[in-house]
Write an enzyme that holds these catalytic residues in place. Structure first.
Site, short mmCIF file in Angstrom:
data_model
loop_
_atom_site.label_atom_id
_atom_site.label_comp_id
_atom_site.label_asym_id
_atom_site.label_seq_id
_atom_site.Cartn_x
_atom_site.Cartn_y
_atom_site.Cartn_z
N LYS A 16 3.70 1.46 -3.90
CA LYS A 16 2.44 0.88 -4.97
C LYS A 16 3.82 0.88 -6.10
CE LYS A 16 -1.52 0.59 -3.52
NZ LYS A 16 -2.98 0.88 -3.70
N ASN A 25 0.62 -3.83 -6.26
CA ASN A 25 -0.43 -4.30 -4.88
C ASN A 25 -0.31 -4.98 -4.12
OD1 ASN A 25 -2.07 -4.46 -6.59
ND2 ASN A 25 -3.35 -4.72 -4.63
N GLY A 58 -5.01 12.83 -8.22
CA GLY A 58 -3.73 11.95 -8.04
C GLY A 58 -2.58 11.63 -9.12
N THR A 77 0.93 -0.91 -0.31
CA THR A 77 0.22 0.21 0.08
C THR A 77 0.85 0.96 0.01
OG1 THR A 77 -1.88 1.42 0.90
CG2 THR A 77 -0.53 0.40 2.53
#
Length: 248
Positions: free
Chosen positions: A64, A85, A128, A60
């Site tokens: 990643k 992940n 993001g 996490t």
């Protein structure tokens, strides 16, 4: 006892440990799931050396992408996405395990969002630019949805700044996905700075954050008439996909 775990930092609000512990108890699986908070990805090789019983790991924030340099191989999907992940640890050679990276975020997100997509959902904004954003981008591409990444410091042709989001862009990009940690439990009033007033019932807001159930980001979209979805189902789906990867 077979051991699985999660690497990241910090891990105080980990979903995975609770989920897998309950799964193991319910299905009478002789295994355990541990959190491995590492303050730097440089600690990763030592973690593997000290725990020769690990069968697999979840990854996490914020590792990643950074963990890839320590892996021996990547499956084709995670290689193209550029983010991992899930790590499968193969101990065929007991002196040197083989570490293989996968991305179950892509599976979880795709299955979770697909039932909500309508004919007008042709383009998306991904808020993001980290590892989760890369997984979401890969999934959207597989669903034939064009996307742009929104960043405070955009780089490259496919990234735009928050300040450039105007009415025309918001009308064109009707799927908005938050992959940032803004709005998580502990900072629940925070939300990405986008012009919510340009959104409406044609929009779909998806937040990878799941605690609280309705984040400030989702509430702002809901107030404009948009459909909303949090990341809890995605987490369940990606966790089950991770379990299949570890045991195949």
């Amino acid at each position: 006892m077979k051991t699985f775990g999660l690497i990241g930092y910090p891990l105080s609000k980990s979903f995975s440990q609770k989920y897998f512990t309950e799964k193991f108890e319910k299905e009478t699986i002789k295994a355990r799931y541990l959190n491995f908070p590492i303050a730097s990805i440089d600690e990763f090789p030592e973690l593997i050396n000290h725990h020769p019983y690990i069968g697999g790991l979840n990854v996490t924030i914020p590792y990643k992408e950074k963990v890839i340099q320590y892996l021996d191989d990547l499956d084709p999907i995670s290689k193209e996405a550029g983010a991992v992940n899930v790590i499968k640890v193969d101990w065929t050679n007991p002196t040197k395990p083989k570490l293989i990276g996968y991305n179950s975020d892509i599976i979880g997100f795709s299955k979770s969002i697909e039932p909500l997509l309508k004919s007008n959902h042709k383009k998306a904004l991904i808020l993001g630019t980290g590892g989760a954003a890369k997984a979401v981008g890969y999934a959207l591409k597989s669903l034939n949805i064009d996307y742009k990444l929104v960043s405070r410091t955009p780089e490259g042709d496919n990234q735009i700044s928050y300040h450039s989001l105007n009415e025309a862009i918001m009308n064109e990009y009707t799927v908005i996905v938050n992959t940032t940690p803004l709005g998580m439990y502990g900072n629940m009033e925070a939300k990405p700075e986008i012009p919510y007033h340009y959104c409406g019932e044609n929009h779909l807001f998806y937040d990878l954050v799941y605690n609280p159930e309705v984040t400030a980001f989702l509430k702002a979209g809901q107030d404009q008439g948009a459909a909303i979805k949090n990341g809890l189902e995605m987490l369940h789906l990606q966790a089950e996909a991770a379990w299949e990867i570890w045991n195949k």
